[in-house]
Design a protein around this motif. Structure first.
Motif, PDB file in Angstrom:
ATOM      1  N   ALA A  99       6.995  35.545  14.944  1.00 35.60           N
ATOM      2  CA  ALA A  99       7.433  35.960  15.085  1.00 35.60           C
ATOM      3  C   ALA A  99       7.621  37.643  13.880  1.00 35.60           C
ATOM      4  CB  ALA A  99       9.062  35.360  15.272  1.00 35.60           C
ATOM      5  N   LEU A 100       6.161  37.755  14.227  1.00 34.97           N
ATOM      6  CA  LEU A 100       6.838  39.464  13.067  1.00 34.97           C
ATOM      7  C   LEU A 100       6.128  40.670  14.441  1.00 34.97           C
ATOM      8  CD1 LEU A 100       4.434  38.517   9.696  1.00 34.97           C
ATOM      9  CD2 LEU A 100       6.773  38.318  10.361  1.00 34.97           C
ATOM     10  N   ALA A 101       6.846  41.604  14.451  1.00 34.00           N
ATOM     11  CA  ALA A 101       6.448  43.174  14.599  1.00 34.00           C
ATOM     12  C   ALA A 101       5.850  43.441  14.467  1.00 34.00           C
ATOM     13  CB  ALA A 101       7.955  43.574  15.260  1.00 34.00           C
ATOM     14  N   ASP A 102       4.460  43.438  15.052  1.00 33.45           N
ATOM     15  CA  ASP A 102       3.775  43.643  14.274  1.00 33.45           C
ATOM     16  C   ASP A 102       2.944  45.414  14.706  1.00 33.45           C
ATOM     17  OD1 ASP A 102       1.170  41.961  16.244  1.00 33.45           O
ATOM     18  OD2 ASP A 102       1.401  41.492  14.954  1.00 33.45           O
ATOM     19  N   LYS A 103       3.872  46.259  15.335  1.00 32.48           N
ATOM     20  CA  LYS A 103       3.551  47.885  14.606  1.00 32.48           C
ATOM     21  C   LYS A 103       4.960  47.953  13.594  1.00 32.48           C
ATOM     22  CE  LYS A 103       1.092  48.856  19.226  1.00 32.48           C
ATOM     23  NZ  LYS A 103       1.821  47.577  19.823  1.00 32.48           N
ATOM     24  N   MET A 104       5.949  47.751  13.826  1.00 33.88           N
ATOM     25  CA  MET A 104       6.547  47.540  12.318  1.00 33.88           C
ATOM     26  C   MET A 104       6.092  47.037  11.106  1.00 33.88           C
ATOM     27  SD  MET A 104      10.197  46.244  14.906  1.00 33.88           S
ATOM     28  CE  MET A 104      11.244  47.416  13.845  1.00 33.88           C
ATOM     29  N   ASP A 124      10.928  46.429   7.360  1.00 38.34           N
ATOM     30  CA  ASP A 124      11.549  46.222   8.538  1.00 38.34           C
ATOM     31  C   ASP A 124      11.955  44.435   9.332  1.00 38.34           C
ATOM     32  OD1 ASP A 124      10.734  49.632  10.237  1.00 38.34           O
ATOM     33  OD2 ASP A 124      12.231  48.367   8.881  1.00 38.34           O
ATOM     34  N   GLU A 146       0.906  44.388  11.449  1.00 40.21           N
ATOM     35  CA  GLU A 146      -0.748  43.776  11.999  1.00 40.21           C
ATOM     36  C   GLU A 146      -2.298  43.896  11.437  1.00 40.21           C
ATOM     37  OE1 GLU A 146      -1.465  45.826  15.792  1.00 40.21           O
ATOM     38  OE2 GLU A 146      -0.652  48.199  14.934  1.00 40.21           O
TER      39      GLU A 146
END
Lengths: 336, 274, 326
Positions: free
Chosen positions: B88-93, B97, B143
């Motif tokens: 559950a990571l936000a790839d583009k951050m 963050d 990412e």
């Protein structure tokens, strides 16, 4: 066609009652909607159910129908796929045709073929941008929407092309039962061919596979990018065909002939049950959606209600149809 | 009174029953492993605890108090930190963050809560140092990072929460040997801090390395609960696959003696036929 | 976890990102130079300020569109939102309401319509392109319902200072743009809201699992765009003092083009306010310049389309070709 709106209403209500039990069947839902639309329209205007309305009603169908079917195919193959340049492509192809048939005085058949090839080239350009260069479809076709539409406007100075040879009018002229020839010669054959191709051929299977599970399709050896490239080319060809039909019907090629049609083509595809991310949908649904939309448009026009209302109803309809599909999907997933 | 008690949990997806009558518990200061084959229902169970699913039936109690979690945020707030299998990571951050996603540090200026970038970066450095995760540039997008670094970031996020219950879904699945060691040490450290750890793992070695108890799931049900000290990897694998002749007589009579649903205390010390 | 990793130089990622704004700036300078040379009127203060005054509505809307696109969504109905807000503003004048009330009315209408968009996307789970297409038709129908094909014209110039006025020697639009972009920048970079937008655009599922109130954020960002569209309506009415039937037809696509030119990725998670602003200025400069050098304005869209293709191609090639669907 039955006359008398009250008898029609009774029959339609019974019919609808039976079909409501099969709400999840998209096709049935669309039939119901069409029935409702016919009922409502006939209530709005006494002119609606007359035989004389039929040609008037049918003449809108091919142009929108061709674009809608092209859009359906593009969406089906996933990606996600969408082509919002179809309206501008149609305008530009029409302008090209006008140039061929007017000043260049090319024989009609040759000019039409060239126009189709031109449309194919435009679609191919889209396909390359999306499937080879890798630009997301919404963005790529947004850019070509600007480019194609702008070219059509700039090259004609905003003026419609005229000077088509008289015999060209045949396509758009009234034929059997006063129904415009293009319905029989263009729309029906294309619809039938596309439906058969989609539902009964290997290529059709592959299209659904790409839309349903791209990774799996690739692993199975399906040339996903090539297939999608082909579908965008087809969408462009259909836009070219739509341009021919429109030009013949109006006997002029206007640079904004396709204005707003891209959005309508998406509406029709979605209303017809095509899933925006691909893998679901078919030609029959799209055709029914076209019928519904044209019914609404014709009926509202006969009743003197403006274009904007028509669009408003269509817009609302589209949102409702997608929202209910999503809701049904979620209910299924939640196990109820 | 256990830290986490789940009783009678049921969850259906369409025609599929993912969980049927599951009783599960985990205690503070202990590592409870949750094992089972693919499709056994482990991830579903854990997502229920994490607030990502709502059970169709059943109750969840945290430290004796009944709770109903309608979203992952409820779970975070109640002190349950979950590290999902997909991270559950936000790839583009970037790194800070991601660590502070949903738990941003703020600095109020004139009544408006602005982000406190400085404090978040500082805390990120502390957390990463603590976990011995090497990341050169905190502004890189996640990412581009390796599996080990990404796992480290996900763990740092959970660590930052200072939760009472930490759930880890297959934390070592994609890691190299040295990285696996780090994760296991971290789990033991959490236990040392009297936190509760639920560890889902395919890897029986990992389970036997750190867990105190192990719950075996099979086909949406709890098959057995064992103290790790009183069982063997072979038995556990047998329970997972249902291969060995496990005494299933307790199944036909709910509440009969030896039913794992009664709680681990009753099965502790009882040898089971294998 | 203890291994020191050598990651592929992602400083190139940041360089590319910064590069877009730099490239845009360079393009503006270059093409501006071309226009300056080709027409004596281009570089005059008068012309430049007029162009600025004409860009405000697009600029303001593009700021909001940037935030929406960063969150992975899109809104093609802004033209409709602008149109309906404009009618209420026009009617407000006709009803003789005091100017502050008119302003509030317009803004409220726009925000409400934006919220409707957000609700359809977030709650009814309709994909943004479909949802906003549908709402656009509905809003346009409302427009027709009220106007019925006639312009509202001859409105008083109470709002005109917003566009044509000067404050401390600088055109008011400059303050408007600075204000809107300033606030949006603060929201994006220095408020949790911005983080959440990036997260949702990057990976919505992760954002949900991390505990972000995804639905609420989506509704809020659409409401914000609606608010800014209403601001655009105020500017429009201020400038033209009428409300005509075809207002706002192309503004949505122009705003999207500006935001994409400015470096945003349509898939979400990436975007730049400065880039969007530069994109707006670029588009407006081209529109202005073409007219000044005698090229028919009909070529504008071709140029914009061509630019978009170039920019998108460059973007796609940098990412190594088609992104395989997950």
């Amino acid at each position: 066609m039955a006359t008398g709106s009250i008898a029609n209403a009774h029959g339609a209500r019974r019919f609808a009652g039976i079909l409501l039990r099969h709400m999840e069947n998209r096709f049935a839902l669309l039939l119901v909607l069409w029935g409702v639309a016919i009922v409502v329209m006939s209530l709005l205007s006494p002119y609606f159910l007359q035989l004389s309305t039929l040609p008037y009603f049918l003449q809108y169908i091919p142009v929108l129908g061709l674009l809608g079917m092209g859009q359906t195919l593009v969406m089906l193959s996933g990606g996600p796929g969408i082509d919002i340049s179809v309206g501008s492509a149609m305008s530009l192809a029409g302008v090209f045709l006008g140039w061929l048939l007017g000043p260049l005085d090319v024989p009609i058949l040759l000019a039409c073929l060239a126009c189709l090839a031109f449309g194919a080239a435009l679609g191919f350009f889209n396909g390359v941008l999306i499937n080879i260069v890798g630009i997301p479809s919404l963005m790529a076709t947004l850019a070509t929407y600007f480019a194609f539409g702008g070219l059509a406007l700039a090259l004609t100075g905003g003026r419609p092309q005229t000077g088509f040879p008289d015999s060209f009018a045949w396509i758009g002229a009234p034929g059997w039962l006063d129904i415009p020839n293009h319905v029989f010669v263009v729309f029906l054959p294309v619809a039938v061919i596309l439906h058969i191709a989609l539902s009964r051929t290997v290529v059709g299977r592959h299209i659904y596979a790409c839309g349903n599970n791209e990774k799996a399709a690739r692993l199975l050896g399906i040339k996903v990018d090539g297939l999608r490239l082909g579908l965008y080319t087809l969408s462009g060809t259909l836009a070219g065909l739509a341009g021919i039909v429109s030009a013949s019907w109006l006997m002029s090629a206007s640079p904004d002939a396709g204005e707003g049609l891209e959005l309508l083509s998406v509406t029709i595809a979605v209303l017809g049950g095509t899933h925006i991310f691909g893998g679901q949908g078919d030609i029959r649904g799209t055709v029914l959606a076209i019928l519904i939309v044209t019914t609404l448009q014709t009926g509202l026009e006969l009743a003197g209600i403006s274009m904007a209302w028509q669009l408003g109803v269509i817009g609302g309809l589209m949102i409702l149809s997608v929202a209910t599909t999503q809701a049904v999907r979620r209910r299924r997933a939640a196990g109820r | 009174m256990a830290l986490l008690e789940m009783t009678g949990i049921e969850k259906h997806f369409g025609g599929v029953t993912a969980l049927s009558g599951v009783d599960f518990e985990a205690d503070a200061g202990e590592v409870m492993a949750l094992v089972g084959d693919n499709g056994a229902g482990k991830s579903t169970l854990i997502k229920t605890v994490a607030g990502a699913h709502q059970p169709d039936r059943g109750r969840i109690r945290l430290q004796g108090r009944e709770v109903a979690m309608r979203s992952p945020q409820d779970a975070w707030k109640l002190g349950i930190a979950t590290i999902f299998q997909e991270l559950a990571l936000a790839d583009k951050m970037n790194v800070p963050d991601n660590i502070f996603l949903g738990q941003e540090l703020r600095r109020t200026i004139l009544g408006i809560p602005f982000l406190d970038h400085k404090r978040m970066r500082q805390r990120t450095r502390e957390l990463l140092a603590d976990l011995e995760v090497q990341i050169q540039d905190l502004d890189l997008t996640v990412e581009a990072m390796s599996g080990g670094q990404r796992q480290g970031i996900a763990i740092a996020r959970a660590l930052n929460l200072d939760a009472d219950l930490i759930i880890m879904d297959e934390p070592t699945a994609a890691l190299a040997v040295a990285e696996v060691r780090k994760v296991l040490d971290f789990i033991l450290r959490l236990r040392g801090q009297n936190k509760g750890v639920v560890l889902i793992s395919h890897n029986i070695q990992d389970v036997f390395a750190v867990a105190d108890r192990v719950t075996v799931m099979r086909q949406g049900r709890i098959e057995a609960v064992r103290r790790v000290a009183e069982t063997t990897p072979e038995e556990v694998i047998g329970l997972i696959t249902g291969a060995h002749g496990v005494d299933l007589s307790h199944r036909s009579e709910p509440g009969a003696a030896g039913d794992p649903a009664d709680g681990p205390d009753k099965t502790a010390g009882q040898a089971r036929p294998s | 976890m203890a291994l020191t990793e050598t990651v592929t130089p992602v400083w190139t990622q940041r360089l590319l990102h910064a590069k877009r704004e730099v490239v845009l700036l360079a393009a503006i300078v270059l093409i501006g130079g071309f226009f300056a040379v080709s027409s004596p009127y281009f570089l005059t203060l008068d012309n430049l300020t007029t162009t600025l005054r004409n860009s405000v509505d697009l600029a303001v809307i593009s700021a909001g569109m940037t935030l929406v696109i960063i969150s992975g969504a899109i809104d093609v109905s802004v033209g409709g939102v602008l149109a309906v807000s404009a009618i209420f503003i026009g009617r407000g004048f006709q009803w003789g309401l005091p100017a502050p009330v008119i302003v509030l009315l317009g803004l409220a209408v726009g925000t409400a319509l934006g919220t409707v968009n957000g609700a359809v996307v977030a709650k009814a789970k309709v994909p943004p392109i479909i949802a906003t297409l549908g709402t656009m038709y509905v809003f346009l129908a409302v427009l027709f319902l009220v106007i019925g094909g006639e312009w509202i014209s001859g409105l008083p110039d109470t709002l005109s200072p917003l566009v044509s006025g000067n404050l401390l020697g600088l055109p008011v639009p400059l303050y408007l743009i600075a204000g809107v972009y300033g606030v949006c920048y603060l929201l994006l970079r220095h408020h949790a809201f911005g983080r959440h937008l990036y997260a949702i655009g990057s990976n919505e599922n992760s954002a949900r699992l991390a505990g972000i109130a995804v639905d609420r954020v989506k509704i809020q960002v659409y409401a914000l765009l609606g608010f800014l569209a209403a601001t655009g309506a105020l500017i429009y009415v201020a400038r033209l003092r009428n409300v005509e039937v075809n207002i706002g037809t192309t503004i949505a696509l122009e705003a999207i083009a500006a935001v994409i030119l400015g470096g945003a990725n349509i898939r979400g998670g990436v975007g730049s306010l400065l880039g969007a602003l530069l994109g707006v200025l670029f588009i407006k400069m081209i529109q202005n310049g073409l007219v000044l050098i005698g090229v028919s304005s009909l070529w504008e869209t071709v140029v914009i389309g061509g630019l978009l293709i170039v920019v998108l191609t460059a973007d796609a090639l940098k990412h190594g070709g088609p992104q395989r669907a997950q």
